[in-house]
Design an enzyme around this catalytic site. Structure first.
Site, mmCIF file in Angstrom:
data_model
loop_
_atom_site.group_PDB
_atom_site.id
_atom_site.type_symbol
_atom_site.label_atom_id
_atom_site.label_comp_id
_atom_site.label_asym_id
_atom_site.label_seq_id
_atom_site.Cartn_x
_atom_site.Cartn_y
_atom_site.Cartn_z
ATOM 1 N N ALA A 63 0.681 -1.508 0.278
ATOM 2 C CA ALA A 63 -0.007 -0.019 -0.276
ATOM 3 C C ALA A 63 1.202 1.676 0.088
ATOM 4 C CB ALA A 63 -0.520 -0.040 1.303
ATOM 5 N N GLY A 107 1.405 -5.548 1.064
ATOM 6 C CA GLY A 107 -0.352 -5.138 0.478
ATOM 7 C C GLY A 107 0.420 -5.763 -1.155
ATOM 8 N N GLU A 110 0.810 -9.645 -0.003
ATOM 9 C CA GLU A 110 -1.000 -10.178 0.051
ATOM 10 C C GLU A 110 -1.538 -10.358 -1.739
ATOM 11 O OE1 GLU A 110 -1.150 -7.089 2.417
ATOM 12 O OE2 GLU A 110 -2.616 -8.323 3.562
ATOM 13 N N GLU A 130 4.400 -4.427 7.670
ATOM 14 C CA GLU A 130 3.741 -3.812 8.278
ATOM 15 C C GLU A 130 3.671 -3.282 9.542
ATOM 16 O OE1 GLU A 130 2.607 -5.682 5.717
ATOM 17 O OE2 GLU A 130 1.331 -5.905 4.699
HETATM 18 N N1 CAA Z 1 4.850 3.323 -0.100
HETATM 19 C C1 CAA Z 1 4.968 4.797 -1.229
HETATM 20 N N2 CAA Z 1 6.066 4.847 -1.551
HETATM 21 C C2 CAA Z 1 6.671 4.256 -1.262
HETATM 22 C C3 CAA Z 1 6.423 2.946 0.015
HETATM 23 C C4 CAA Z 1 5.106 2.710 0.133
HETATM 24 N N3 CAA Z 1 5.190 1.883 0.832
HETATM 25 N N4 CAA Z 1 8.172 2.516 -0.045
HETATM 26 C C5 CAA Z 1 8.608 3.009 -0.839
HETATM 27 N N5 CAA Z 1 8.560 3.863 -1.256
HETATM 28 C C6 CAA Z 1 8.966 4.917 -2.024
HETATM 29 C C7 CAA Z 1 10.032 5.660 -1.127
HETATM 30 O O1 CAA Z 1 9.427 7.057 -0.479
HETATM 31 C C8 CAA Z 1 10.353 6.139 -2.217
HETATM 32 O O2 CAA Z 1 10.145 6.938 -3.093
HETATM 33 P P1 CAA Z 1 11.306 8.576 -3.319
HETATM 34 O O3 CAA Z 1 12.263 8.143 -4.273
HETATM 35 O O4 CAA Z 1 10.465 9.467 -4.179
HETATM 36 O O5 CAA Z 1 12.071 9.267 -2.779
HETATM 37 C C9 CAA Z 1 11.030 4.956 -3.206
HETATM 38 O O6 CAA Z 1 9.319 4.687 -2.987
HETATM 39 C C10 CAA Z 1 11.891 4.509 -3.582
HETATM 40 O O7 CAA Z 1 12.256 3.906 -1.882
HETATM 41 P P2 CAA Z 1 13.792 3.294 -1.219
HETATM 42 O O8 CAA Z 1 14.537 4.957 -1.571
HETATM 43 O O9 CAA Z 1 13.671 2.921 0.047
HETATM 44 O O10 CAA Z 1 14.519 2.273 -1.417
HETATM 45 P P3 CAA Z 1 14.994 1.519 -1.269
HETATM 46 O O11 CAA Z 1 15.452 0.561 -2.504
HETATM 47 O O12 CAA Z 1 15.790 1.827 -0.085
HETATM 48 O O13 CAA Z 1 14.243 0.530 -0.330
HETATM 49 C C11 CAA Z 1 12.202 -1.328 -0.149
HETATM 50 C C12 CAA Z 1 12.523 -0.239 -0.864
HETATM 51 C C13 CAA Z 1 13.104 -1.704 1.058
HETATM 52 C C14 CAA Z 1 10.985 -1.240 -0.306
HETATM 53 C C15 CAA Z 1 11.855 0.613 1.775
HETATM 54 O O14 CAA Z 1 11.578 1.332 0.732
HETATM 55 C C16 CAA Z 1 10.637 -0.636 2.238
HETATM 56 O O15 CAA Z 1 10.775 -0.802 3.244
HETATM 57 N N6 CAA Z 1 9.486 0.306 2.175
HETATM 58 C C17 CAA Z 1 8.649 0.661 3.216
HETATM 59 C C18 CAA Z 1 7.423 -0.844 2.052
HETATM 60 C C19 CAA Z 1 6.508 -0.873 2.905
HETATM 61 O O16 CAA Z 1 6.688 -0.705 4.397
HETATM 62 N N7 CAA Z 1 5.482 -1.774 2.759
HETATM 63 C C20 CAA Z 1 4.004 -1.782 3.116
HETATM 64 C C21 CAA Z 1 3.121 -1.488 3.290
HETATM 65 S S1 CAA Z 1 1.682 -1.464 4.543
HETATM 66 C C22 CAA Z 1 0.816 -2.575 3.117
HETATM 67 O O17 CAA Z 1 0.268 -3.098 2.329
HETATM 68 C C23 CAA Z 1 -0.270 -2.567 3.460
HETATM 69 C C24 CAA Z 1 -1.532 -3.461 3.802
HETATM 70 O O18 CAA Z 1 -1.686 -4.245 4.343
HETATM 71 C C25 CAA Z 1 -2.411 -3.100 2.714
#
Ligand code: CAA
Length: 256
Positions: A63, A107, A110, A130
Site C-alpha cells: 500500500a 500488500g 498479499e 506492516e
Molecule cells: N509507499 C509509498 N512510497 C514508497 C513506499 C510505500 N509503501 N515504499 C517505498 N516508497 C518510495 C520511497 O519513498 C522512495 O521514493 P523517492 O525515490 O521519491 O524518495 C521510493 O519508493 C524508493 O524507496 P527507497 O528509497 O526506500 O528504496 P530502497 O531500495 O532503499 O528500499 C524498500 C526499498 C525496501 C521497498 C523500502 O522502500 C521499504 O521498506 N519500503 C516500505 C515498504 C512497506 O512498508 N510496505 C508495506 C506498506 S503497508 C501495506 O501494504 C498494508 C497492507 O496490508 C495493505
C-alpha cells in the site's frame, strides 16, 4: 501510472505500473485493480491471469504509505466498502499466476498470496513489514501466509517484518519456482499456457475444491469434492476428454 490490463487470447495480464514508486498501490490503482479482476472473472474468453509489476525492482512494495494507508484508515473508520479484489471480497476460480519481479512486500505480497501460483525472479524479496509501521497486514496477509508456508516461518515474517530472499521463499514453498529476471515473463506465460490446456471447468473446480476444502472439515471437503465432481460428469468437456483419450488425440475443450 496505474494498472495496465492486457488480454491476449485466453490469457490476461495485469501489470502494476508505477515503477518510480516501486509499484506502491494507490487508492486509484486499487480501484483499477478491482475493475480488472471483475472483468477477468466475468470474461468467458479468459482462462488464466498473470499479475506482475513494471520495472526491474519491484512487483509491489504494498500500500502507498502516503495515499493508500490514510484512505484505508478513513474507509475503515467510516465503515465504507473497499473495492473488491482477489485479496478481499472478490473470488475467481480461474487460475492466477503472480510473476514476481523484485520486492514483494506488504500488500504486494498479499496480492501475490491471493494468486494460485508464484514465479519469482532471482532478485525478488518477500516480506510483511506492516508491524514496522505499527500495523498488521490488511489484505489477508495474516491469514494466507500461514496457509501457504510453515507456521513458524510465517510467524517469523509477520512478527519481525523482516524480508526473505527468493531462494528462501522457494525453500519454504512460498513460490513455485525461481528464474533469472529476463526469463520471468516467458516462464509465467509458459505456465499460463499449460493451465489453458486441461478442461477449463475442471481446472476451476479443482481450484474451488482446494481453496474451499482447506477451510472445512475433511468430511465436508470430501462432500464438496463429490458435488463438484458430479457437476463435471455431466459436461460436454468430460465426454470430449474421454473420447480424445480413447482416440489418442488432443481434446478440444469448450468450457461446457
Ligand atoms: N509507499 C509509498 N512510497 C514508497 C513506499 C510505500 N509503501 N515504499 C517505498 N516508497 C518510495 C520511497 O519513498 C522512495 O521514493 P523517492 O525515490 O521519491 O524518495 C521510493 O519508493 C524508493 O524507496 P527507497 O528509497 O526506500 O528504496 P530502497 O531500495 O532503499 O528500499 C524498500 C526499498 C525496501 C521497498 C523500502 O522502500 C521499504 O521498506 N519500503 C516500505 C515498504 C512497506 O512498508 N510496505 C508495506 C506498506 S503497508 C501495506 O501494504 C498494508 C497492507 O496490508 C495493505
Amino acid at each position: 501510472m496505474g494498472i495496465d490490463y492486457v488480454k491476449e487470447g485466453k490469457i490476461a495480464t495485469i501489470i502494476l505500473n508505477r515503477p518510480e514508486a516501486l509499484n506502491a498501490i494507490t487508492p486509484e490503482m486499487l480501484r483499477q485493480l478491482s475493475e480488472a479482476f471483475v472483468d477477468f472473472r466475468d470474461d468467458e474468453q479468459l482462462m488464466v491471469g498473470i499479475i506482475t509489476g513494471a520495472g526491474e525492482k519491484a512487483f509491489s512494495i504494498g500500500a502507498d504509505i502516503e495515499t493508500m494507508l490514510p484512505e484505508m484508515k478513513k474507509a475503515r473508520v467510516q465503515k465504507l466498502p473497499e473495492p473488491p479484489t482477489i485479496m478481499c471480497g472478490l473470488t475467481t476460480w480461474k487460475p492466477l499466476i503472480a510473476a514476481i519481479n523484485g520486492a514483494c512486500l506488504g500488500g504486494g505480497l498479499e496480492l501475490a498470496l491471493a494468486c494460485d501460483l508464484r514465479i519469482a525472479s532471482e532478485n525478488a524479496t518477500f516480506g510483511m513489514p506492516e508491524v514496522t509501521l505499527g500495523l498488521i497486514p490488511g489484505w489477508g496477509g495474516t491469514q494466507r501466509l500461514p496457509r501457504a508456508i510453515p507456521l513458524a516461518k510465517a510467524e517469523e515474517m509477520l512478527l519481525t517484518g523482516r524480508p526473505i530472499n527468493a531462494q528462501e521463499a522457494y525453500r519454504v514453498g512460498l513460490v513455485n519456482r525461481v528464474v533469472p529476471l529476463p526469463q520471468l515473463m516467458s516462464a509465467a506465460r509458459q505456465l499460463a499456457e499449460l493451465l489453458c490446456k486441461p478442461a477449463p471447468l475442471a481446472v476451476r473446480a479443482a481450484k474451488q475444491a482446494i481453496l474451499q476444502g482447506i477451510e472445512v472439515t475433511l468430511e465436508d471437503g470430501i462432500a464438496l469434492e463429490r458435488q463438484l465432481n458430479d457437476s463435471l460428469l455431466t459436461t460436454e468437456d468430460f465426454e470430449e476428454g474421454c473420447r480424445a483419450a480413447i482416440e489418442k488425440r488432443r481434446p478440444a475443450f469448450k468450457g461446457k
